[in-house]
Design a protein around this motif. Structure first.
Motif, PDB file in Angstrom:
ATOM      1  N   ALA A  57       0.833  -1.206   0.000  1.00  0.00           N
ATOM      2  CA  ALA A  57       0.000   0.000   0.000  1.00  0.00           C
ATOM      3  C   ALA A  57       0.871   1.260   0.000  1.00  0.00           C
ATOM      4  CB  ALA A  57      -0.935  -0.005   1.208  1.00  0.00           C
ATOM      5  N   ALA A  58       1.941   1.257   0.765  1.00  0.00           N
ATOM      6  CA  ALA A  58       2.843   2.411   0.805  1.00  0.00           C
ATOM      7  C   ALA A  58       3.502   2.615  -0.559  1.00  0.00           C
ATOM      8  CB  ALA A  58       3.897   2.222   1.896  1.00  0.00           C
ATOM      9  N   ARG A  59       3.918   1.530  -1.199  1.00  0.00           N
ATOM     10  CA  ARG A  59       4.534   1.638  -2.522  1.00  0.00           C
ATOM     11  C   ARG A  59       3.538   2.183  -3.542  1.00  0.00           C
ATOM     12  NH1 ARG A  59       4.951  -3.502  -4.566  1.00  0.00           N
ATOM     13  NH2 ARG A  59       3.297  -2.963  -5.965  1.00  0.00           N
ATOM     14  N   ILE A  60       2.317   1.683  -3.507  1.00  0.00           N
ATOM     15  CA  ILE A  60       1.286   2.149  -4.443  1.00  0.00           C
ATOM     16  C   ILE A  60       1.005   3.628  -4.217  1.00  0.00           C
ATOM     17  CG2 ILE A  60      -1.167   1.948  -4.998  1.00  0.00           C
ATOM     18  CD1 ILE A  60      -0.820  -1.111  -4.558  1.00  0.00           C
ATOM     19  N   GLU A  61       0.956   4.053  -2.965  1.00  0.00           N
ATOM     20  CA  GLU A  61       0.714   5.465  -2.653  1.00  0.00           C
ATOM     21  C   GLU A  61       1.864   6.335  -3.176  1.00  0.00           C
ATOM     22  OE1 GLU A  61      -1.170   8.868  -1.374  1.00  0.00           O
ATOM     23  OE2 GLU A  61      -1.961   6.851  -1.653  1.00  0.00           O
ATOM     24  N   ARG A  62       3.109   5.887  -2.995  1.00  0.00           N
ATOM     25  CA  ARG A  62       4.255   6.643  -3.518  1.00  0.00           C
ATOM     26  C   ARG A  62       4.186   6.750  -5.035  1.00  0.00           C
ATOM     27  NH1 ARG A  62       7.005   3.490   0.193  1.00  0.00           N
ATOM     28  NH2 ARG A  62       7.757   2.107  -1.457  1.00  0.00           N
ATOM     29  N   GLU A  63       3.844   5.649  -5.701  1.00  0.00           N
ATOM     30  CA  GLU A  63       3.741   5.665  -7.157  1.00  0.00           C
ATOM     31  C   GLU A  63       2.618   6.598  -7.614  1.00  0.00           C
ATOM     32  OE1 GLU A  63       3.236   1.558  -8.186  1.00  0.00           O
ATOM     33  OE2 GLU A  63       5.347   1.075  -7.826  1.00  0.00           O
ATOM     34  N   ARG A  64       1.511   6.602  -6.883  1.00  0.00           N
ATOM     35  CA  ARG A  64       0.397   7.487  -7.227  1.00  0.00           C
ATOM     36  C   ARG A  64       0.820   8.947  -7.096  1.00  0.00           C
ATOM     37  NH1 ARG A  64      -2.903  10.798  -5.321  1.00  0.00           N
ATOM     38  NH2 ARG A  64      -2.241  10.545  -3.176  1.00  0.00           N
ATOM     39  N   GLU A  65       1.536   9.268  -6.021  1.00  0.00           N
ATOM     40  CA  GLU A  65       2.015  10.631  -5.826  1.00  0.00           C
ATOM     41  C   GLU A  65       2.991  11.030  -6.918  1.00  0.00           C
ATOM     42  OE1 GLU A  65       3.571  10.605  -1.861  1.00  0.00           O
ATOM     43  OE2 GLU A  65       1.580  10.645  -0.937  1.00  0.00           O
ATOM     44  N   GLN A  66       3.866  10.119  -7.323  1.00  0.00           N
ATOM     45  CA  GLN A  66       4.817  10.410  -8.408  1.00  0.00           C
ATOM     46  C   GLN A  66       4.088  10.671  -9.722  1.00  0.00           C
ATOM     47  OE1 GLN A  66       7.405   6.994  -8.331  1.00  0.00           O
ATOM     48  NE2 GLN A  66       8.755   7.866  -6.769  1.00  0.00           N
ATOM     49  N   ARG A  67       3.074   9.850 -10.012  1.00  0.00           N
ATOM     50  CA  ARG A  67       2.299  10.060 -11.246  1.00  0.00           C
ATOM     51  C   ARG A  67       1.580  11.398 -11.207  1.00  0.00           C
ATOM     52  NH1 ARG A  67       1.289   4.506 -10.822  1.00  0.00           N
ATOM     53  NH2 ARG A  67      -0.672   4.872  -9.740  1.00  0.00           N
ATOM     54  N   ALA A  68       1.026  11.749 -10.060  1.00  0.00           N
ATOM     55  CA  ALA A  68       0.340  13.033  -9.935  1.00  0.00           C
ATOM     56  C   ALA A  68       1.309  14.188 -10.162  1.00  0.00           C
ATOM     57  CB  ALA A  68      -0.324  13.146  -8.563  1.00  0.00           C
ATOM     58  N   GLU A  69       2.515  14.083  -9.625  1.00  0.00           N
ATOM     59  CA  GLU A  69       3.529  15.126  -9.834  1.00  0.00           C
ATOM     60  C   GLU A  69       3.916  15.214 -11.303  1.00  0.00           C
ATOM     61  OE1 GLU A  69       6.910  14.610  -7.270  1.00  0.00           O
ATOM     62  OE2 GLU A  69       5.663  14.569  -5.467  1.00  0.00           O
ATOM     63  N   GLN A  70       4.075  14.070 -11.962  1.00  0.00           N
ATOM     64  CA  GLN A  70       4.430  14.066 -13.376  1.00  0.00           C
ATOM     65  C   GLN A  70       3.329  14.711 -14.215  1.00  0.00           C
ATOM     66  OE1 GLN A  70       5.136   9.908 -14.060  1.00  0.00           O
ATOM     67  NE2 GLN A  70       7.245   9.972 -13.299  1.00  0.00           N
ATOM     68  N   ILE A  71       2.090  14.390 -13.888  1.00  0.00           N
ATOM     69  CA  ILE A  71       0.958  14.977 -14.616  1.00  0.00           C
ATOM     70  C   ILE A  71       0.935  16.485 -14.394  1.00  0.00           C
ATOM     71  CG2 ILE A  71      -1.560  15.111 -14.674  1.00  0.00           C
ATOM     72  CD1 ILE A  71      -1.541  12.047 -14.116  1.00  0.00           C
ATOM     73  N   GLN A  72       1.149  16.915 -13.164  1.00  0.00           N
ATOM     74  CA  GLN A  72       1.143  18.337 -12.847  1.00  0.00           C
ATOM     75  C   GLN A  72       2.276  19.059 -13.586  1.00  0.00           C
ATOM     76  OE1 GLN A  72       1.914  19.330  -8.719  1.00  0.00           O
ATOM     77  NE2 GLN A  72       0.377  20.950  -8.793  1.00  0.00           N
ATOM     78  N   MET A  73       3.469  18.462 -13.622  1.00  0.00           N
ATOM     79  CA  MET A  73       4.594  19.074 -14.326  1.00  0.00           C
ATOM     80  C   MET A  73       4.324  19.144 -15.832  1.00  0.00           C
ATOM     81  SD  MET A  73       7.785  17.414 -12.151  1.00  0.00           S
ATOM     82  CE  MET A  73       8.937  17.661 -13.471  1.00  0.00           C
ATOM     83  N   ALA A  74       3.739  18.103 -16.384  1.00  0.00           N
ATOM     84  CA  ALA A  74       3.416  18.095 -17.809  1.00  0.00           C
ATOM     85  C   ALA A  74       2.377  19.174 -18.124  1.00  0.00           C
ATOM     86  CB  ALA A  74       2.903  16.713 -18.229  1.00  0.00           C
ATOM     87  N   GLU A  75       1.405  19.342 -17.253  1.00  0.00           N
ATOM     88  CA  GLU A  75       0.374  20.372 -17.459  1.00  0.00           C
ATOM     89  C   GLU A  75       0.986  21.770 -17.361  1.00  0.00           C
ATOM     90  OE1 GLU A  75      -3.360  22.018 -18.242  1.00  0.00           O
ATOM     91  OE2 GLU A  75      -2.480  20.062 -18.633  1.00  0.00           O
ATOM     92  N   ARG A  76       1.875  21.977 -16.422  1.00  0.00           N
ATOM     93  CA  ARG A  76       2.550  23.274 -16.301  1.00  0.00           C
ATOM     94  C   ARG A  76       3.385  23.562 -17.557  1.00  0.00           C
ATOM     95  NH1 ARG A  76       4.595  22.896 -10.024  1.00  0.00           N
ATOM     96  NH2 ARG A  76       2.579  23.402  -9.088  1.00  0.00           N
ATOM     97  N   ALA A  77       4.070  22.552 -18.054  1.00  0.00           N
ATOM     98  CA  ALA A  77       4.872  22.726 -19.271  1.00  0.00           C
ATOM     99  C   ALA A  77       3.961  23.062 -20.451  1.00  0.00           C
ATOM    100  CB  ALA A  77       5.686  21.470 -19.555  1.00  0.00           C
ATOM    101  N   ARG A  78       2.824  22.418 -20.548  1.00  0.00           N
ATOM    102  CA  ARG A  78       1.879  22.693 -21.638  1.00  0.00           C
ATOM    103  C   ARG A  78       1.373  24.124 -21.546  1.00  0.00           C
ATOM    104  NH1 ARG A  78      -3.138  23.509 -22.533  1.00  0.00           N
ATOM    105  NH2 ARG A  78      -3.750  23.114 -20.377  1.00  0.00           N
ATOM    106  N   ILE A  79       1.015  24.550 -20.331  1.00  0.00           N
ATOM    107  CA  ILE A  79       0.529  25.926 -20.145  1.00  0.00           C
ATOM    108  C   ILE A  79       1.629  26.927 -20.513  1.00  0.00           C
ATOM    109  CG2 ILE A  79      -0.205  27.602 -18.404  1.00  0.00           C
ATOM    110  CD1 ILE A  79      -1.684  25.253 -17.025  1.00  0.00           C
TER     111      ILE A  79
END
Length: 92
Positions: A57-79
């Motif tokens: 569960a801890a690993r899945i949560e870390r991976e989810r947080e990493q994906r969210a950060e990647q999505i946020q960074m990609a969205e910022r780059a697009r903007i």
């Protein structure tokens, strides 16, 4: 401790083979010992599974947080690209 109880019951069973109460004692002591050992093994397995599931569960949560950060960074780059492209149109 429990194996010593079983060994003691078996020893006395060998010393007094004609005593039916000792035979019953050996059987009951062995049954209790096996039940306690089985219960201990079950508890250990349960604790191992809980630890495994907590780690997973801890690993899945870390991976989810990493994906969210990647999505946020990609969205910022697009903007940023969109803003740059919009600004470039007004300068020409």
């Amino acid at each position: 401790m429990a194996p010593a109880d079983v060994a003691g019951a078996l020893f006395f069973g060998l010393l007094y083979p004609a005593n039916p109460a000792l035979s019953l004692t050996v059987v009951v002591t062995t049954a209790i010992t096996l039940a306690v050992v089985a219960w201990g093994a079950l508890r250990q397995r349960q604790q191992d599974l809980v630890a495994l599931y907590e780690d997973r569960a801890a690993r899945i949560e870390r991976e989810r947080e990493q994906r969210a950060e990647q999505i946020q960074m990609a969205e910022r780059a697009r903007i940023a690209r969109d803003m740059h492209d919009s600004g470039a149109h007004y300068t020409h």
